[in-house]
Every structure is written in C-alpha cells, then in structure tokens.
Enzyme design. Sequence first.
Site, PDB file in Angstrom:
ATOM      1  N   HIS A 140       1.143  -1.023  -0.238  1.00 55.23           N
ATOM      2  CA  HIS A 140      -0.343  -0.263  -0.215  1.00 55.23           C
ATOM      3  C   HIS A 140       0.712   1.230  -0.177  1.00 55.23           C
ATOM      4  O   HIS A 140       0.974   1.434   1.371  1.00 55.23           O
ATOM      5  CB  HIS A 140      -0.726  -0.014   1.470  1.00 55.23           C
ATOM      6  N   ASN A 190      -5.161   4.459   7.537  1.00 54.30           N
ATOM      7  CA  ASN A 190      -6.292   4.739   7.950  1.00 54.30           C
ATOM      8  C   ASN A 190      -6.943   3.737   9.049  1.00 54.30           C
ATOM      9  O   ASN A 190      -8.390   4.608   9.277  1.00 54.30           O
ATOM     10  CB  ASN A 190      -6.722   3.653   6.642  1.00 54.30           C
TER      11      ASN A 190
END
Length: 282
Positions: A140, A190
């Site tokens: 990511h 996140n």
Amino acid sequence: MAIQTVGVVGSGIMGSGLAEVIARGGMNVIVRSRSQATADAMVASVAKGLAKQVEKGRLTEDDKAAILGRITAVSELSALADCDLVIESVVEDLDTKKSLFTELDRIVKPTAIIATNTSTLSVIDLAMCTSRPALVCGIHFFNPATAMPLVEIVRPLSASDETIETATAFAETCGKQPVQVKDRAGFIVNALLFPYLNNAIRMLEQGTANMEDIDTAMKGGCNFPMGPFALLDLVGLDTSLSILDALYNEFRDPNYAAMPTLRRMVAAGQLGRKSKAGFYSY
C-alpha cells in the site's frame, strides 16, 4: 526473489505515481490501462512531471530519459505475463479486485507475486481468488506515491515469509520506508486516521466549531500540515466513505460509522478536489 520487472494495473493518479517511483528505483515497469490512449496519456503525464524536475535542477536530462525508458504503457493484461511482481491499483471495490486477481493469476507466471494497493479491503479475500495465495500480499503506497515515504506491507494469513521479505525489499528499492502490518481493515494508517476525520465531521454537525476553525485548530494545535476537512477533500469524500464503511463492516465500532453529512455529500457528487467541490470549493 529479485524483482526486475513490475506490472501496474491502473493508470490513474496512483498508477502514474507508481510507474515513476518504480522506474526511479531502477526497475522496468509495465503499466496497463483499459485503453492505449489513457496508457499513453499516463506516460505523457510522467514525462511532464519529470521535465519539471529537470527545470528545477533535481534531475538531469539523462536521468529523465533513463526513467522514461523503463516505463512501458499497454492496454492488454497479457503484456504483464513475464512480470516478477504485479500491483493492482484499480477502483476500491472488492468484487472488481477479486475478478482482476483471478484473471492475473491465470496470466502471470506462476512465480510472480500479485499485490494489491488497497488502503482498506481484505487482502486474504483477494489471495483466495488465486491458485497462489502464498504469493499474494498488500503493498500500500500513499498518494502521491512520488512524495509520500511510507509503504504498508500487508501480510494476509496465507502469505509466505519470502513474499513479505521480497515485498519489503521492493519498497526499499523504490526509496520508501516500509512497515509490516497484519491484514486487518485500514491496516495502520487508515485505522487510526479515519476515526479522527469522521469525528471532525461529527464535531461540525454538533456545532462545536465551524469547519475553518476546526482545520485551523488541528494545524496550529497539533502541527498537522492540513486540517481534517482539507484532508478529506484531498483524499476524496467518496474514497473516505468507502474506507469508513469497510472499517465499520469489519469492527462495528461506532467511531467508524460514517457521519450523515459525508454520505449526503457523496450522494450529491461533492467529492472534494476531484469534483472541484467538497467541504471547500476549488
């Protein structure tokens, strides 16, 4: 495993950034877009960005030529067959990604790692769509990939140690700072960031302060580079809603339940910077 050629599926902002970062790391990169026109436009965008770097004295013309020489743009998935690593960076929708992973598993060589750039979705669900779950992980990158130093290496239950080690080494070769994390919704960043953003919207709804003052307070009081509403607009309100929904579906924590204002703004097409209107106007 030595990574020499990398495939990237998706030629949007993230795909373009990945292409540049990987090529700067000295590896060949093949970027697949749904049409040759958009693939070529991605290369042109990278070239334009590199030209600006040359103008600022941060790159030489030879550096620019070498980086561009390592980027190939294609429209067919079959062109990725001989890649050592393929990273998907398509729409943040689990069914779309599952279908893509099944197709990539059929196309790319059996020893290749298939990775997802998802920011939130379950990596194990993608791994189990393939015949090589030990060779599937999350890699990511953060947006913009050319500037953000962090990469989350996500380990699903099925991934081998070698896969995670290779992915970590790949991120380092790209000049990034990798961290390893278990396959849980939101990973590290996140999972911590979006309750904060969601609670900023809650504070606005409750009338504690206006939007501008909340942003000013978080910049001046916490030394954040931007406030929560400016950041939501940058990320995209649709993307933010998708991430919150994924977090809530996994953990059922009220902090992850998207606030009504966010959901209604997305329904109205007010998506932030990408639509020129969100919490702020652009």
